[in-house]
Write a protein that holds these residues in place. Structure first.
Motif, PDB file in Angstrom:
ATOM      1  N   LYS A  59       0.834  -1.209   0.000  1.00  0.00           N
ATOM      2  CA  LYS A  59       0.000   0.000   0.000  1.00  0.00           C
ATOM      3  C   LYS A  59       0.869   1.259   0.000  1.00  0.00           C
ATOM      4  O   LYS A  59       0.677   2.147  -0.831  1.00  0.00           O
ATOM      5  N   SER A  60       1.797   1.327   0.944  1.00  0.00           N
ATOM      6  CA  SER A  60       2.645   2.523   1.008  1.00  0.00           C
ATOM      7  C   SER A  60       3.527   2.633  -0.230  1.00  0.00           C
ATOM      8  O   SER A  60       3.784   3.731  -0.726  1.00  0.00           O
ATOM      9  N   THR A  61       3.961   1.498  -0.729  1.00  0.00           N
ATOM     10  CA  THR A  61       4.798   1.525  -1.935  1.00  0.00           C
ATOM     11  C   THR A  61       3.998   2.052  -3.128  1.00  0.00           C
ATOM     12  O   THR A  61       4.518   2.852  -3.918  1.00  0.00           O
ATOM     13  N   PRO A 101       2.231  11.486   5.022  1.00  0.00           N
ATOM     14  CA  PRO A 101       2.928  10.201   4.997  1.00  0.00           C
ATOM     15  C   PRO A 101       2.761   9.413   6.276  1.00  0.00           C
ATOM     16  O   PRO A 101       2.416   9.963   7.327  1.00  0.00           O
ATOM     17  N   GLU A 102       3.010   8.128   6.168  1.00  0.00           N
ATOM     18  CA  GLU A 102       3.094   7.244   7.325  1.00  0.00           C
ATOM     19  C   GLU A 102       4.135   7.854   8.256  1.00  0.00           C
ATOM     20  O   GLU A 102       5.216   8.223   7.821  1.00  0.00           O
ATOM     21  N   GLY A 103       3.829   7.952   9.549  1.00  0.00           N
ATOM     22  CA  GLY A 103       4.817   8.503  10.465  1.00  0.00           C
ATOM     23  C   GLY A 103       4.914  10.017  10.414  1.00  0.00           C
ATOM     24  O   GLY A 103       5.837  10.585  10.991  1.00  0.00           O
ATOM     25  N   LEU A 176      -3.680   9.926   2.435  1.00  0.00           N
ATOM     26  CA  LEU A 176      -3.495   9.713   3.881  1.00  0.00           C
ATOM     27  C   LEU A 176      -3.033   8.282   4.118  1.00  0.00           C
ATOM     28  O   LEU A 176      -3.800   7.333   3.919  1.00  0.00           O
ATOM     29  N   ASP A 177      -1.787   8.130   4.541  1.00  0.00           N
ATOM     30  CA  ASP A 177      -1.249   6.785   4.778  1.00  0.00           C
ATOM     31  C   ASP A 177      -1.179   6.528   6.281  1.00  0.00           C
ATOM     32  O   ASP A 177      -0.327   7.076   6.956  1.00  0.00           O
ATOM     33  N   GLU A 178      -2.094   5.704   6.774  1.00  0.00           N
ATOM     34  CA  GLU A 178      -2.127   5.339   8.202  1.00  0.00           C
ATOM     35  C   GLU A 178      -2.156   6.574   9.103  1.00  0.00           C
ATOM     36  O   GLU A 178      -1.374   6.687  10.050  1.00  0.00           O
ATOM     37  N   ALA A 179      -3.099   7.471   8.813  1.00  0.00           N
ATOM     38  CA  ALA A 179      -3.153   8.740   9.545  1.00  0.00           C
ATOM     39  C   ALA A 179      -3.512   8.561  11.016  1.00  0.00           C
ATOM     40  O   ALA A 179      -3.233   9.443  11.820  1.00  0.00           O
TER      41      ALA A 179
END
Ligand SMILES: Nc1ncnc2c1ncn2[C@@H]1O[C@H](COP(=O)(O)OP(=O)(O)O)[C@@H](O)[C@H]1O
Ligand SMILES: [Mg+2]
Length: 251
Positions: A59-61, A101-103, A176-179
């Motif tokens: 997913k993030s990739t 981003p994630e993080g 939104l990645d793992e917000a």
């Protein structure tokens, strides 16, 4: 993996003129590790698209490939009709795509106010409907923290700051990645409330979140990745009712 299962007939997809993102046949690699295997992704104007899949499925990739952060990639990426297949992240951002981003993506040594103000710019067609005041009304906690450094505030406040920064760029699409990752339930609810507000404000969103039920409730369309391939996609309600969903998500 077997053939992609498409639940929605093509006619219900947005027409090309309404597409913000039209990506076809995306592949991505980290060194010799081949992670994305021919992914197609379309996001229409104002659409909320949920991206699901277990940990490590890509997913993030996929997000980072679309936005130009993963450079070992092939396939075609069109954003607002422009070929962005070889764009760098800042060029994609300028087309109206904001990334949370994630993080989180907060500058720890700048104040909350500076973090927000330095992100500000008008959107396409000069749109300017997310000034600092509106971001602070949306996230009252940030109002109280304006003078604090980005690195001093809590994780939840950093996430709000990251979303606030995204809104101040007046994007047409927010990714939104793992917000809500690692945040307390009350903060998680607040972030989902804002995601709803963003959706109502006609900004498209691409959402990754561990709470797949909530993602599906809040999305128009959804796709499920498994080992870097789309294995299920369609209207969010159809994906939610699919017999295969729980197997793909391991739930
Ligand atoms: N920077 C990286 N370098 C090498 N491998 C990576 C890197 N980032 C992710 N991967 C690998 O790529 C695969 C997909 O990861 P990722 O896109 O982060 O999955 P997800 O976001 O769905 O959890 C995983 O096998 C992961 O270990
Ligand atoms: Mg991820």
């Amino acid at each position: 993996m077997d053939a992609v299962q498409t639940l929605t007939e093509p006619a219900s997809r947005p027409t090309d003129a309404n597409l913000i993102v039209d990506a076809r046949g995306l592949h991505a690699w980290y060194g010799s590790s081949h992670v994305l295997h021919g992914v197609d992704l379309q996001i229409g104007r104002g659409q909320t698209v949920g991206l699901l899949g277990r940990n490590g499925m890509g997913k993030s990739t996929l997000i980072r490939t679309l936005l130009g952060h993963v450079t070992q990639r092939s396939g075609r990426i069109v954003v607002f009709g422009q070929d962005a297949s070889h764009f760098k992240p800042h060029q994609v951002a300028r087309l109206g795509v904001a990334y949370v981003p994630e993080g989180r993506g907060v500058f720890p040594n700048l104040s909350v106010r500076e973090n927000l103000v330095m992100a500000a710019r008008p959107g396409r067609n000069g749109r300017n409907d997310w000034p600092l005041e509106r971001v602070l009304q949306t996230f009252p906690r940030l109002q109280e923290r304006l003078a604090n450094l980005g690195g001093e505030i809590s994780g939840g406040e950093q996430q709000m700051l990251s979303i606030g920064r995204a809104l101040m760029t007046h994007p047409d699409l927010i990714v939104l990645d793992e917000a809500t990752e690692g945040l307390a339930p009350l903060i998680v609810d607040e972030i989902w409330r804002v995601i709803g507000e963003i959706r109502a404000g006609n900004i498209a969103t691409l959402i990754v979140d561990r709470d797949y039920r909530r993602v599906l409730r809040c999305s128009d369309r959804a796709l499920v990745l498994q080992k870097g391939q789309v294995v299920l996609q369609g209207k969010a309600s159809e994906v939610a009712n699919s017999a295969e969903l729980s197997a793909y998500l391991g739930v």
